[in-house]
Design an enzyme around this catalytic site. Structure first.
Site, PDB file in Angstrom:
ATOM      1  N   LYS A 222       0.825  -1.216   0.000  1.00 54.61           N
ATOM      2  CA  LYS A 222       0.000   0.000   0.000  1.00 54.61           C
ATOM      3  C   LYS A 222       0.857   1.263   0.000  1.00 54.61           C
ATOM      4  O   LYS A 222       2.057   1.230   0.230  1.00 54.61           O
ATOM      5  CB  LYS A 222      -0.952  -0.027   1.201  1.00 54.61           C
ATOM      6  CG  LYS A 222      -2.122  -0.992   0.970  1.00 54.61           C
ATOM      7  CD  LYS A 222      -3.172  -0.929   2.045  1.00 54.61           C
ATOM      8  CE  LYS A 222      -4.332  -1.881   1.694  1.00 54.61           C
ATOM      9  NZ  LYS A 222      -5.310  -1.997   2.771  1.00 54.61           N
ATOM     10  N   ARG A 256      -2.821  -9.642   6.041  1.00 55.83           N
ATOM     11  CA  ARG A 256      -3.356  -9.855   4.683  1.00 55.83           C
ATOM     12  C   ARG A 256      -2.304  -9.398   3.674  1.00 55.83           C
ATOM     13  O   ARG A 256      -1.939  -8.225   3.664  1.00 55.83           O
ATOM     14  CB  ARG A 256      -4.654  -9.054   4.527  1.00 55.83           C
ATOM     15  CG  ARG A 256      -5.347  -9.204   3.186  1.00 55.83           C
ATOM     16  CD  ARG A 256      -6.623  -8.354   3.174  1.00 55.83           C
ATOM     17  NE  ARG A 256      -7.310  -8.432   1.902  1.00 55.83           N
ATOM     18  CZ  ARG A 256      -6.995  -7.673   0.849  1.00 55.83           C
ATOM     19  NH1 ARG A 256      -6.032  -6.791   0.916  1.00 55.83           N
ATOM     20  NH2 ARG A 256      -7.664  -7.812  -0.281  1.00 55.83           N
TER      21      ARG A 256
HETATM   22  C1  7PJ Z   1      -8.032  -4.482   2.687  1.00 55.70           C
HETATM   23  C2  7PJ Z   1      -9.071  -5.374   2.439  1.00 55.70           C
HETATM   24  C3  7PJ Z   1      -7.599  -4.271   4.040  1.00 55.70           C
HETATM   25  C4  7PJ Z   1      -9.268  -5.875   4.681  1.00 55.70           C
HETATM   26  C5  7PJ Z   1      -8.406  -4.507   0.577  1.00 55.70           C
HETATM   27  C6  7PJ Z   1      -5.593  -3.605  -1.234  1.00 55.70           C
HETATM   28  C7  7PJ Z   1      -6.964  -3.003  -1.304  1.00 55.70           C
HETATM   29  N1  7PJ Z   1      -9.686  -6.070   3.419  1.00 55.70           N
HETATM   30  N2  7PJ Z   1      -9.300  -5.359   1.102  1.00 55.70           N
HETATM   31  N3  7PJ Z   1      -8.264  -4.998   4.984  1.00 55.70           N
HETATM   32  N4  7PJ Z   1      -7.620  -3.959   1.512  1.00 55.70           N
HETATM   33  N5  7PJ Z   1      -9.869  -6.523   5.684  1.00 55.70           N
HETATM   34  O1  7PJ Z   1      -5.393  -4.775  -0.919  1.00 55.70           O
HETATM   35  O2  7PJ Z   1      -4.641  -2.830  -1.541  1.00 55.70           O
HETATM   36  O3  7PJ Z   1      -6.707  -3.496   4.360  1.00 55.70           O
HETATM   37  S1  7PJ Z   1      -8.313  -4.163  -1.124  1.00 55.70           S
END
Ligand code: 7PJ
Length: 274
Positions: A222, A256
């Site tokens: 990010k 994640r």
């Molecule tokens: C996140 C997500 C996050 C959770 C995305 C990306 C954007 N779900 N989905 N937390 N980010 N729970 O991965 O850059 O930070 S999509």
């Protein structure tokens, strides 16, 4: 030994878990249409399994700032075949969606987590997940994916995000949902400046203590990583690993990530040193 109940799975609380991001969006590698993208995604999932992933997070709509919205039918067409293909792979399955209809179908298909960047605020979202036993990730987002990065402002970002999550936990539990199912996520990059993101990262333990539910952190590749390293998105692996370890040090229990193999190695060394 204390455990997180997680749909069909019980996970130890003694180590952080790795959630691998699986894109169910058609990608530039596959020009063969729907089946080629499905095939590609399954190959990617198999690689993540070999790399030691704990949870596979299937997403059918990109929620990057400014990304176009995907219709319900199209999202179901992207996500459901992957759920059916992967649900018995031995790893936990999560679905990244804010649409109640997708939540309902995914829960019926037996997924282990619904991961909602919108914090189950959509009309019907709570009803869609109430009668299942999957885990629920409640993320904070300011405004919506199109507007969130336009000058985000808070008086006290940690207090405001914590209050939002507390309110969502209260609403979910009042609807009859077991608190043990709930995970929180401050939503890095979702309506936050770099400073906001790092203030939230450092407040992880405080939020967990205050809210009494475990924390999921998503900072892989990010802009908060790019801002500190000066690197474009395709060169943010090392920075993202640093961020993952920092998040774990600050209390995160699920990380994640895009890069499963590298994160698993880093967390194994981290764990051995504890
Ligand atoms: C996140 C997500 C996050 C959770 C995305 C990306 C954007 N779900 N989905 N937390 N980010 N729970 O991965 O850059 O930070 S999509």
């Amino acid at each position: 030994m204390p455990q997180h109940k997680f749909g069909r799975f019980n996970f130890p609380t003694s180590r952080a878990l790795v959630m691998g991001i699986l894109n169910a969006t058609p990608d530039s590698f596959s020009d063969g249409g729907q089946f080629a993208s499905l095939d590609y995604a399954i190959t990617h999932a198999e690689q993540m399994i070999r790399d030691g992933v704990d949870i596979i997070d299937i997403g059918g709509e990109s929620s990057r700032p400014g990304a176009p919205a995907v219709g319900l039918d199209e999202e179901l067409r992207r996500v459901m075949p992957l759920i059916f293909a992967l649900r018995d792979c031995g790893k936990a399955i999560s679905v990244d969606t804010y649409k109640p209809e997708v939540m309902r179908e995914a829960a019926l298909a037996g997924v282990d987590m619904i991961n909602d960047i919108n914090g189950f605020r959509a009309l019907g979202a709570i009803d869609a997940v109430k009668d299942s036993d999957c885990a629920l990730c409640v993320m904070h987002m300011l405004n919506n994916p199109t507007t969130m990065q336009a000058n985000p402002e808070y008086n006290n970002v940690v207090r405001e995000v914590t209050a939002f999550l507390a309110e969502r936990i209260a609403v979910l539990t009042a609807a009859g949902i077991d608190k043990e199912r709930i995970w929180i996520d401050p939503g890095f990059g979702f309506g936050k400046t770099v400073e906001h993101n790092y203030a939230l990262l450092k407040a992880g333990k405080q939020m967990v203590d205050e809210l009494g539910v475990p924390l999921l952190a998503g900072l892989s590749r990010k802009s908060m990583i790019g801002a500190v390293t000066g690197k474009p998105v395709e060169q943010r692996l090392a920075g993202s690993i640093g961020g993952a370890l920092a998040a774990v040090a600050h209390g995160a229990q699920i990380i994640r990530v895009h890069d499963v193999a590298e994160t698993v190695d880093a967390l194994r060394v981290w764990q051995a040193a504890h």
